[in-house]
Design a protein around this motif. Sequence first.
Motif: not given
Length: 229
Positions: A8, A12-13, A15, A20-23, A140, A142, A145, A149
């Motif tokens: 990433c 921290g993310y 694709y 988009k997903e958490y790393c 942006e 975090d 987000d 989520n």
Amino acid sequence: PIHRCPLCQDAGYVYRDNKKEYCACLLKNYETAVREADQTASGVSFSSFDPLRFPETLLPGTDVSQREYMLLVKEKCMAYARQLSGGSVQTLLLHGGSGLGKTYLLQCIRREAAACGIRCAFVTAYDVLDALRNAYFGRENDTADLCMNADLLLIDDLGMEPLMENVTVEQIYHLLSSRLSRGLYTAVSTNLSLVELKKRYTERVTSRLLDVRTGMDLPFLGSDIRLKK
């Protein structure tokens, strides 16, 4: 730049299929932070809940003492925490005056959920609004987000954040509605009464918090235990 995570690049993310997903590196850091938080707050858990802190004075108009009532509230909070892996109660509202144990039990729920592998975010209402406002204006964020989520979002002290016209109510409504529609869990504490909640946040928001089909509200009753030795 030298990145610690090649997947990433420390964002921290990642694709996958345009999603988009958490790393994995972020999740590993999250789990480490949870363990450290649990060690710091080792005295905060359902097992360490001390009913003797609450007086045996009868609650007005009842034959139940504040101590007996709070034991019942604790059991309901435990039941909520233990059904988070697929239960039907998505939203929990803890409401009542100051010094009645709302924040403590909210922290107990977080610890119980984290021990079961549920990803939690514990934030104050002030921080939630700040994060959502930044995200709304395209910055942006975090925290926003994570609030949107996390499997379980715990919001402490709803009502203490600034009430900004056309921002506060709309952002909180969007947050609650989005989480409900995706089957995520949200627990909220507030010093406001239900009447005060409705006046401050309108029927749209309170209907999300008080919907008996998807939620549960627990009134905290009695006298402030912070004022007692």
